[in-house]
Scaffold this motif. Structure first.
Motif, PDB file in Angstrom:
ATOM      1  N   PRO A  46       0.813  -1.228   0.000  1.00 25.48           N
ATOM      2  CA  PRO A  46       0.000   0.000   0.000  1.00 25.48           C
ATOM      3  C   PRO A  46       0.839   1.266   0.000  1.00 25.48           C
ATOM      4  O   PRO A  46       0.408   2.300  -0.520  1.00 25.48           O
ATOM      5  CB  PRO A  46      -0.832  -0.127   1.286  1.00 25.48           C
ATOM      6  CG  PRO A  46      -0.058  -1.045   2.163  1.00 25.48           C
ATOM      7  CD  PRO A  46       0.617  -2.010   1.239  1.00 25.48           C
ATOM      8  N   TYR A  47       2.039   1.180   0.573  1.00 27.21           N
ATOM      9  CA  TYR A  47       2.916   2.362   0.594  1.00 27.21           C
ATOM     10  C   TYR A  47       3.258   2.810  -0.822  1.00 27.21           C
ATOM     11  O   TYR A  47       3.120   3.988  -1.174  1.00 27.21           O
ATOM     12  CB  TYR A  47       4.185   2.045   1.387  1.00 27.21           C
ATOM     13  CG  TYR A  47       5.224   3.142   1.345  1.00 27.21           C
ATOM     14  CD1 TYR A  47       5.105   4.261   2.171  1.00 27.21           C
ATOM     15  CD2 TYR A  47       6.317   3.077   0.483  1.00 27.21           C
ATOM     16  CE1 TYR A  47       6.050   5.287   2.128  1.00 27.21           C
ATOM     17  CE2 TYR A  47       7.262   4.087   0.440  1.00 27.21           C
ATOM     18  CZ  TYR A  47       7.126   5.182   1.265  1.00 27.21           C
ATOM     19  OH  TYR A  47       8.050   6.192   1.224  1.00 27.21           O
ATOM     20  N   LEU A  48       3.692   1.889  -1.651  1.00 32.23           N
ATOM     21  CA  LEU A  48       4.047   2.225  -3.032  1.00 32.23           C
ATOM     22  C   LEU A  48       2.812   2.609  -3.843  1.00 32.23           C
ATOM     23  O   LEU A  48       2.861   3.495  -4.703  1.00 32.23           O
ATOM     24  CB  LEU A  48       4.766   1.047  -3.683  1.00 32.23           C
ATOM     25  CG  LEU A  48       6.133   0.697  -3.082  1.00 32.23           C
ATOM     26  CD1 LEU A  48       6.702  -0.552  -3.739  1.00 32.23           C
ATOM     27  CD2 LEU A  48       7.099   1.864  -3.223  1.00 32.23           C
ATOM     28  N   PHE A  49       1.694   1.936  -3.564  1.00 32.48           N
ATOM     29  CA  PHE A  49       0.446   2.249  -4.263  1.00 32.48           C
ATOM     30  C   PHE A  49       0.007   3.683  -3.971  1.00 32.48           C
ATOM     31  O   PHE A  49      -0.327   4.450  -4.884  1.00 32.48           O
ATOM     32  CB  PHE A  49      -0.635   1.255  -3.839  1.00 32.48           C
ATOM     33  CG  PHE A  49      -1.995   1.546  -4.404  1.00 32.48           C
ATOM     34  CD1 PHE A  49      -2.263   1.378  -5.752  1.00 32.48           C
ATOM     35  CD2 PHE A  49      -3.021   1.999  -3.577  1.00 32.48           C
ATOM     36  CE1 PHE A  49      -3.524   1.652  -6.280  1.00 32.48           C
ATOM     37  CE2 PHE A  49      -4.280   2.268  -4.083  1.00 32.48           C
ATOM     38  CZ  PHE A  49      -4.529   2.096  -5.435  1.00 32.48           C
ATOM     39  N   PHE A  50       0.029   4.059  -2.702  1.00 31.74           N
ATOM     40  CA  PHE A  50      -0.388   5.399  -2.322  1.00 31.74           C
ATOM     41  C   PHE A  50       0.611   6.454  -2.811  1.00 31.74           C
ATOM     42  O   PHE A  50       0.234   7.599  -3.077  1.00 31.74           O
ATOM     43  CB  PHE A  50      -0.543   5.498  -0.807  1.00 31.74           C
ATOM     44  CG  PHE A  50      -1.719   4.725  -0.278  1.00 31.74           C
ATOM     45  CD1 PHE A  50      -2.811   4.445  -1.076  1.00 31.74           C
ATOM     46  CD2 PHE A  50      -1.729   4.267   1.036  1.00 31.74           C
ATOM     47  CE1 PHE A  50      -3.891   3.727  -0.597  1.00 31.74           C
ATOM     48  CE2 PHE A  50      -2.806   3.549   1.525  1.00 31.74           C
ATOM     49  CZ  PHE A  50      -3.891   3.273   0.704  1.00 31.74           C
ATOM     50  N   MET A  51       1.885   6.084  -2.899  1.00 35.06           N
ATOM     51  CA  MET A  51       2.875   7.025  -3.399  1.00 35.06           C
ATOM     52  C   MET A  51       2.535   7.459  -4.827  1.00 35.06           C
ATOM     53  O   MET A  51       2.647   8.637  -5.191  1.00 35.06           O
ATOM     54  CB  MET A  51       4.270   6.386  -3.365  1.00 35.06           C
ATOM     55  CG  MET A  51       5.373   7.245  -3.969  1.00 35.06           C
ATOM     56  SD  MET A  51       5.665   8.786  -3.053  1.00 35.06           S
ATOM     57  CE  MET A  51       6.480   8.141  -1.606  1.00 35.06           C
ATOM     58  N   VAL A  52       2.063   6.513  -5.640  1.00 33.95           N
ATOM     59  CA  VAL A  52       1.774   6.792  -7.041  1.00 33.95           C
ATOM     60  C   VAL A  52       0.478   7.575  -7.210  1.00 33.95           C
ATOM     61  O   VAL A  52       0.425   8.555  -7.962  1.00 33.95           O
ATOM     62  CB  VAL A  52       1.715   5.484  -7.855  1.00 33.95           C
ATOM     63  CG1 VAL A  52       1.231   5.742  -9.276  1.00 33.95           C
ATOM     64  CG2 VAL A  52       3.076   4.815  -7.875  1.00 33.95           C
ATOM     65  N   ILE A  53      -0.583   7.174  -6.488  1.00 37.98           N
ATOM     66  CA  ILE A  53      -1.890   7.794  -6.727  1.00 37.98           C
ATOM     67  C   ILE A  53      -2.137   9.040  -5.891  1.00 37.98           C
ATOM     68  O   ILE A  53      -3.037   9.827  -6.201  1.00 37.98           O
ATOM     69  CB  ILE A  53      -3.034   6.789  -6.478  1.00 37.98           C
ATOM     70  CG1 ILE A  53      -3.148   6.458  -4.978  1.00 37.98           C
ATOM     71  CG2 ILE A  53      -2.861   5.538  -7.298  1.00 37.98           C
ATOM     72  CD1 ILE A  53      -4.416   5.722  -4.618  1.00 37.98           C
ATOM     73  N   TRP A 234      -3.171  -0.118   5.792  1.00 38.57           N
ATOM     74  CA  TRP A 234      -3.405   0.928   4.798  1.00 38.57           C
ATOM     75  C   TRP A 234      -3.354   2.319   5.423  1.00 38.57           C
ATOM     76  O   TRP A 234      -2.850   3.271   4.817  1.00 38.57           O
ATOM     77  CB  TRP A 234      -4.741   0.692   4.105  1.00 38.57           C
ATOM     78  CG  TRP A 234      -4.756  -0.590   3.331  1.00 38.57           C
ATOM     79  CD1 TRP A 234      -4.958  -1.850   3.819  1.00 38.57           C
ATOM     80  CD2 TRP A 234      -4.515  -0.746   1.931  1.00 38.57           C
ATOM     81  NE1 TRP A 234      -4.871  -2.776   2.819  1.00 38.57           N
ATOM     82  CE2 TRP A 234      -4.608  -2.137   1.637  1.00 38.57           C
ATOM     83  CE3 TRP A 234      -4.256   0.137   0.886  1.00 38.57           C
ATOM     84  CZ2 TRP A 234      -4.426  -2.640   0.364  1.00 38.57           C
ATOM     85  CZ3 TRP A 234      -4.088  -0.360  -0.398  1.00 38.57           C
ATOM     86  CH2 TRP A 234      -4.170  -1.729  -0.648  1.00 38.57           C
ATOM     87  N   ILE A 235      -3.900   2.439   6.631  1.00 39.47           N
ATOM     88  CA  ILE A 235      -3.874   3.740   7.316  1.00 39.47           C
ATOM     89  C   ILE A 235      -2.441   4.150   7.624  1.00 39.47           C
ATOM     90  O   ILE A 235      -2.046   5.306   7.426  1.00 39.47           O
ATOM     91  CB  ILE A 235      -4.716   3.680   8.607  1.00 39.47           C
ATOM     92  CG1 ILE A 235      -6.192   3.459   8.261  1.00 39.47           C
ATOM     93  CG2 ILE A 235      -4.550   4.956   9.424  1.00 39.47           C
ATOM     94  CD1 ILE A 235      -7.073   3.209   9.472  1.00 39.47           C
ATOM     95  N   GLU A 236      -1.640   3.198   8.124  1.00 35.89           N
ATOM     96  CA  GLU A 236      -0.242   3.492   8.422  1.00 35.89           C
ATOM     97  C   GLU A 236       0.521   3.880   7.162  1.00 35.89           C
ATOM     98  O   GLU A 236       1.359   4.787   7.171  1.00 35.89           O
ATOM     99  CB  GLU A 236       0.421   2.269   9.073  1.00 35.89           C
ATOM    100  CG  GLU A 236      -0.076   1.948  10.477  1.00 35.89           C
ATOM    101  CD  GLU A 236       0.513   2.867  11.523  1.00 35.89           C
ATOM    102  OE1 GLU A 236       1.268   3.790  11.153  1.00 35.89           O
ATOM    103  OE2 GLU A 236       0.218   2.670  12.715  1.00 35.89           O
ATOM    104  N   ALA A 237       0.237   3.178   6.062  1.00 31.69           N
ATOM    105  CA  ALA A 237       0.918   3.492   4.803  1.00 31.69           C
ATOM    106  C   ALA A 237       0.549   4.889   4.320  1.00 31.69           C
ATOM    107  O   ALA A 237       1.425   5.652   3.866  1.00 31.69           O
ATOM    108  CB  ALA A 237       0.556   2.451   3.744  1.00 31.69           C
ATOM    109  N   ALA A 238      -0.722   5.245   4.415  1.00 28.81           N
ATOM    110  CA  ALA A 238      -1.164   6.578   3.980  1.00 28.81           C
ATOM    111  C   ALA A 238      -0.542   7.664   4.851  1.00 28.81           C
ATOM    112  O   ALA A 238      -0.098   8.708   4.351  1.00 28.81           O
ATOM    113  CB  ALA A 238      -2.689   6.664   4.033  1.00 28.81           C
ATOM    114  N   THR A 239      -0.491   7.429   6.164  1.00 30.18           N
ATOM    115  CA  THR A 239       0.105   8.401   7.075  1.00 30.18           C
ATOM    116  C   THR A 239       1.598   8.544   6.813  1.00 30.18           C
ATOM    117  O   THR A 239       2.157   9.645   6.865  1.00 30.18           O
ATOM    118  CB  THR A 239      -0.134   7.984   8.537  1.00 30.18           C
ATOM    119  OG1 THR A 239      -1.543   7.808   8.755  1.00 30.18           O
ATOM    120  CG2 THR A 239       0.382   9.034   9.490  1.00 30.18           C
ATOM    121  N   GLN A 240       2.267   7.414   6.542  1.00 34.44           N
ATOM    122  CA  GLN A 240       3.694   7.452   6.252  1.00 34.44           C
ATOM    123  C   GLN A 240       3.992   8.276   5.003  1.00 34.44           C
ATOM    124  O   GLN A 240       4.996   8.984   4.934  1.00 34.44           O
ATOM    125  CB  GLN A 240       4.236   6.034   6.094  1.00 34.44           C
ATOM    126  CG  GLN A 240       5.651   5.948   5.519  1.00 34.44           C
ATOM    127  CD  GLN A 240       6.698   6.633   6.381  1.00 34.44           C
ATOM    128  OE1 GLN A 240       6.440   6.931   7.534  1.00 34.44           O
ATOM    129  NE2 GLN A 240       7.869   6.883   5.822  1.00 34.44           N
TER     130      GLN A 240
END
Length: 562
Positions: A46-53, A234-240
């Motif tokens: 999710p970290y890489l996914f959120f980085m892109v979008i 997912w929440i942690e990844a978005a916050t990161q």
């Protein structure tokens, strides 16, 4: 109009801010990569996914916003006065984060001083401060910081003079790094932004040679797909993403406002966010090589070695380093790295607060030194609660509530304000479309417009809803916080988020005219309020096709029909 300094120092600070964002990634990455709900590869997906979008588009958006408008996090919302409250939201979040980030630096400084000895103090359990339950695997943080002398958040005790002294040193360093603005911080960041790369590389080279390191790295790269069903991952990844890129903290807006107007912020966004992800990924190898070593040494499972939050940095790493030949030297190197990481992050957060408020309240321009002193001293006084025997509980509470749901909420409102109000009014849904033409000579592509208009806001809205729906009360180890502490935490979180509706209500009521006139003034850039007086404002429409068609004809002025 805010007049920005045009000298090499501001530009130096802005350029090195790219490295600061990259380094900050690894700093906060250490705290979230391996906690109770986020395990290894399950976090990276999710970290890489959120980085892109979301990460890259929002990073670009804030750089362009600050560079074009030449204002801080609050003043920049002259482009859409109704949303100025989000500027104060991100300023408050940066201030709250500073309360406990400064404590992390003070801990690192205390550990650094303790490392200048022939034998590291946390290597055994025969110290005067060790508790009866001390063992070779859990003595570090609780013993060195005397956390065993507190039973919980309602038993804090007085500030410890050793930690208070370290915190005071941190505050002094921050003040003299910030009091002249980017002139001084731009020079300091040469060291704080580059040294951690060197230290991380040295630690990685040492870590991969240790027994068990390969097992740790394998665990890091493995993906437990069942973990992806856990909303907390997912929440942690978005916050990161927000922490590592600095999105939503006002830092990017503040520093980019000092950029040359013609600076290529598009190039900066691509390069910085890409290297940022690589830095975080790289730091993961360092972390898990040592975790694998500790797992092998104590003959326990990897998930039994790792702890969440500061325990990873202030328990696992010191104990791993203590077992190495020349442990004192390795400890000094490691904690110097933490100091530079922490100071760099704290400088960015404090500069966001100071620049945001000074640009909003013009009379503070003449008193920057005194205002900076007021901010850092206030931060010091509040941070004292975190350097008591039970300070870890205050720290955990702040870490849980200061910038979790609130930072996602702030970025959501920011994205909506830019893409659907300011961007729509300026050139359909092309965020700062005309601004980019003036600054770098090209319009944002379809990918950026789709992310700004639809993908990023939808993702952020979903994450805000999920974070509320899946809320778990904070805890530290086996200690669960009392209800009153959780309520205090929610008050802290809400105090920043509520600035958005409060300021919108205030602004709407203070504007002249009928309801339609008020709304027109509220969503029209202040520089174009004369158009409202003549009954002309840009038409606000909600159209999917507007995201793909950004023509001059659609940007013409229309009568406002409510």
């Amino acid at each position: 109009v805010t007049v920005r300094e045009e000298s090499s120092a501001p530009l130096l600070r802005v350029n090195l801010d790219k490295e600061e964002a990259q380094i900050k990634a690894s700093f906060h990455f250490m705290f979230v990569l391996y906690n109770g709900a986020v395990v290894s590869g399950a976090f990276l997906v999710p970290y890489l996914f959120f980085m892109v979008i979301a990460g890259m588009p929002l990073f670009y958006m804030e750089l362009a916003l600050g560079q074009y408008n030449r204002e801080g996090a609050a003043g920049v919302w002259k482009i859409c006065p109704l949303f100025k409250g989000v500027g104060f939201t991100v300023i408050l979040i940066s201030l709250y984060v500073g309360f406990y980030y400064n404590v992390i630096i003070a801990w690192a400084l205390f550990y650094l001083f303790s490392s200048f000895s022939g034998e590291l103090p946390w290597i055994h359990c025969n110290n005067t401060w060790n508790s009866p339950n001390c063992s070779d695997l859990n003595s570090t943080l609780r013993g060195v910081l005397h956390l065993h002398e507190s039973s919980g958040i309602d038993d804090l005790g007085l500030p410890r003079w050793q930690l208070t002294s370290c915190l005071a040193v941190v505050i002094v360093v921050l003040y003299f790094s910030l009091w002249k603005g980017v002139k001084t911080s731009g020079k300091v960041v040469w060291i704080t932004a580059t040294m951690p790369y060197v230290v991380l590389t040295v630690l990685l080279l040492r870590g991969v040679t240790l027994p068990g390191a390969i097992d740790g790295i394998k665990a890091y790269l493995s993906v437990d797909f069942l973990r992806l069903c856990d909303a907390q991952v997912w929440i942690e990844a978005a916050t990161q993403i927000c922490f590592s890129l600095g999105v939503g903290f006002g830092v990017l807006i503040a520093f980019s406002s000092y950029n040359k107007f013609s600076n290529n912020c598009y190039r900066d966004a691509i390069i910085t966010s890409s290297i940022n992800s690589l830095t975080s990924f790289f730091s993961g190898f360092v972390i898990f090589s040592f975790l694998g070593y500790m797992s092998h040494k104590h003959n326990v499972a990897l998930d039994k070695v790792a702890t969440d939050g500061p325990g990873l940095v202030f328990i696992i790493y010191p104990e791993a380093i203590a077992t190495l030949p020349g442990s004192s030297v390795w400890a000094v190197i490691f904690f110097i790295m933490l100091l530079t990481l922490g100071i760099d992050s704290a400088m960015g957060g404090m500069e966001s607060v100071i620049t945001g408020l000074i640009d909003e309240f013009k009379f503070l321009h003449k008193h920057r030194e005194l205002f900076t002193l007021f901010i850092v001293v206030s931060t010091f006084l509040i941070s004292l609660s975190c350097v008591t025997n039970g300070g870890i509980y205050v720290f955990t509470l702040l870490d849980h509530f200061a910038a979790g749901t609130s930072i996602l909420f702030g970025v959501l409102i920011e994205a909506i304000g830019i893409a659907w109000f300011y961007g729509e009014a300026e050139c359909c849904s092309c965020m700062c479309g005309e601004a980019d033409v003036e600054m770098i000579g090209q319009r944002p592509g379809l990918y950026w417009r789709l992310c700004w208009k639809f993908v990023s806001p939808c993702f952020l809205l979903f994450m805000v809803v999920v974070s509320f729906a899946t809320f778990n009360p904070p805890k530290y180890g086996s200690y669960y916080f009392p209800t009153w502490a959780t309520m205090v935490g929610w008050c802290l979180s809400i105090s920043s988020m509520i600035m958005v509706p409060l300021y919108a209500f205030y602004k709407f009521c203070s504007l002249p005219g009928s309801f339609c006139d008020k709304l027109a003034y509220a969503i029209t850039p202040e520089t174009e309020h004369h158009l409202v007086e003549r009954g002309e404002v840009r038409q606000f429409t909600v159209s999917i096709m507007a995201a793909f068609m950004c023509t001059a004809e659609q940007g013409r002025l229309h009568k406002f029909h409510g």
